[in-house]
Scaffold this motif. Structure first.
Motif, PDB file in Angstrom:
ATOM      1  N   UNK A   1      51.504  35.079  82.619  1.00 10.92           N
ATOM      2  CA  UNK A   1      51.387  36.492  82.280  1.00 10.92           C
ATOM      3  C   UNK A   1      52.623  37.241  82.752  1.00 10.92           C
ATOM      4  N   UNK A   2      53.297  37.945  81.837  1.00 13.87           N
ATOM      5  CA  UNK A   2      54.502  38.696  82.173  1.00 13.87           C
ATOM      6  C   UNK A   2      54.112  39.961  82.942  1.00 13.87           C
ATOM      7  N   UNK A   3      54.801  40.213  84.051  1.00  7.51           N
ATOM      8  CA  UNK A   3      54.434  41.338  84.911  1.00  7.51           C
ATOM      9  C   UNK A   3      55.470  42.459  84.873  1.00  7.51           C
ATOM     10  N   UNK A   4      56.737  42.127  84.958  1.00  9.86           N
ATOM     11  CA  UNK A   4      57.777  43.122  85.200  1.00  9.86           C
ATOM     12  C   UNK A   4      57.748  44.269  84.199  1.00  9.86           C
ATOM     13  N   UNK A   5      57.542  43.968  82.922  1.00  4.41           N
ATOM     14  CA  UNK A   5      57.586  45.007  81.898  1.00  4.41           C
ATOM     15  C   UNK A   5      56.399  45.965  81.981  1.00  4.41           C
ATOM     16  N   UNK A   6      55.377  45.604  82.764  1.00  4.11           N
ATOM     17  CA  UNK A   6      54.220  46.485  82.916  1.00  4.11           C
ATOM     18  C   UNK A   6      54.478  47.597  83.924  1.00  4.11           C
ATOM     19  N   UNK A   7      55.441  47.406  84.817  1.00  3.43           N
ATOM     20  CA  UNK A   7      55.677  48.388  85.874  1.00  3.43           C
ATOM     21  C   UNK A   7      56.156  49.712  85.294  1.00  3.43           C
TER      22      UNK A   7
END
Length: 411
Positions: A1-7
């Protein structure tokens, strides 16, 4: 699950404190530190500390342990407490956490603000139950005013309604919310628990729509019956979507302000960076006290202590239910809580809870919290929350009698 772009934008380029990052080397044997500006332990005020717990155990803190408790500490956690908390989570929830998946907080409430800071831009939205915890709403509103309300019933958040809401947003091409906020046990203010089926359904929804889940669970162990603990959302999560907040306020002492967040390492890392720039770390002194308690009393004995305390809350809950049946007029809806500290009352639409408090609180000498405080959109105006945690059964009975009189006066 990609996290960074959610910040959120403010959190994407947050860099660690160069000085705080050196702390990991401080425990290496033979290390000479000419780095951080730590006060000399010889200047500290404490010689020794003795603490006697109600369980009968006592601890004596001096020497190296007292120095550690009195000194600056790592931003994530006191090393000894982190080990205890990992064991605690394994003991109660059967969840294995790595070192990089846990950060100690100034009460779990701090986690609500950090989560908001990390993920919410002003145009983002959050899924919340209606009603929901006002402290969470206050944290979220620091960064956004956009809330997606999901009805709450006797089985907790209505996940079938949530599916319909998300499907409609997707069909209309609108932006999906950043995360789902849920209080799975002893819901504040609803006094209900998320059913086992809905827990699993909620995680399927999160997976289907690629959403994070913020599991806020301070009332997990405040059980008012003998049923086993339901599985936490974190324990059911196979994709790393759940960020969990645990608190010791309701089971140890709220004035210590200590809780912890656990979850995906990349998210917890951002929690740590936030603390580096806001308050450096949660008090090492308080962390030492909790660590000493957990290690000396043991997890099973602590659970037994909590269960004994729950007998008090159960007695109070029973007193409130009995008084409600005796004193409240017909037409008042409520659920009988099986955990937590609250009962939620829905009155006929003609009643206005704020008006009732303003008109009759002083005269009748009884306080409940008007339901509007728990709504993200100004709803729940005909609702009230009552807590049975602090007062005696006799006071509960009289308080509910006065509440019944208030309803009749307003009618």
């Amino acid at each position: 699950m990609e996290i960074k772009e959610r910040f959120a934008e403010r959190a994407r380029d947050k860099s660690p404190s160069p000085i705080r990052e050196l702390l990991k080397y401080m425990t290496i044997e033979g290390m000479i530190s000419l780095g951080g500006g730590y006060p000399n332990p010889d200047t500290f005020a404490f010689e020794s500390i003795d603490i006697i717990f109600r369980s009968g155990q006592s601890v004596h803190i001096e020497g190296k342990n007292l120095t550690t408790a009195s000194q600056y500490g790592p931003s994530d956690a006191h090393a000894g407490l982190k080990s205890e908390l990992r064991s605690w989570q394994q003991h109660k929830d059967a969840v294995s956490l790595n070192d990089d998946q846990l950060v100690v907080l100034n009460g779990s409430h701090e986690g609500l603000f950090i989560m908001s800071y990390l993920f919410l831009n002003s145009d983002d939205s959050v899924i919340v139950s209606e009603p929901t915890y006002p402290g969470a709403l206050a944290a979220f509103k620091s960064f956004t005013q956009n809330f997606i309300q999901v009805p709450l019933d006797s089985d907790g958040m209505d996940t079938a309604a949530l599916v319909e809401i998300l499907a409609k947003i997707e069909m209309q091409g609108g932006p999906l919310p950043k995360f789902i906020y849920v209080i799975p046990n002893g819901h504040n203010p609803g006094g209900v628990a998320l059913s086992d089926g809905r827990r699993k359904h909620l995680l399927r929804i999160a997976s289907d729509y690629d959403l994070l889940v913020l599991e806020d669970d301070p009332y997990q162990l405040i059980k008012l019956d003998d049923s086993p603990l339901q599985p936490t959302l974190q324990s059911l999560d196979k994709e790393g979507r759940v960020i969990r907040l645990d608190s010791f306020s309701k089971i140890f002492a709220p004035g210590l302000r200590i809780g912890f967040a656990s979850g995906h390492p990349e998210i917890i890392r951002q929690f740590v960076l936030f603390k580096q720039s806001s308050n450096l770390h949660t008090s090492t002194f308080i962390q030492e006290i909790l660590m000493q308690y957990l290690s000396s009393v043991g997890h099973e004995s602590f659970r037994d202590h909590i269960k004994k305390n729950c007998l008090l809350y159960r007695t109070n809950r029973d007193a409130m239910v009995a008084a409600v049946k005796e004193h409240l007029p017909a037409g008042i809806s409520y659920n009988i809580p099986t955990e937590g500290m609250f009962m939620w009352f829905e009155m006929p639409e003609k009643h206005n809870a704020v008006r009732m408090m303003e008109n009759y609180c002083e005269e009748l000498k009884v306080i409940l919290v008007p339901g509007g405080a728990f709504s993200s959109s100004g709803g729940c105006g005909n609702c009230m929350r009552a807590s049975f945690s602090l007062v005696s059964p006799e006071q509960i009975g009289e308080g509910i009698r006065r509440f019944g009189e208030m309803i009749r006066k307003d009618g």
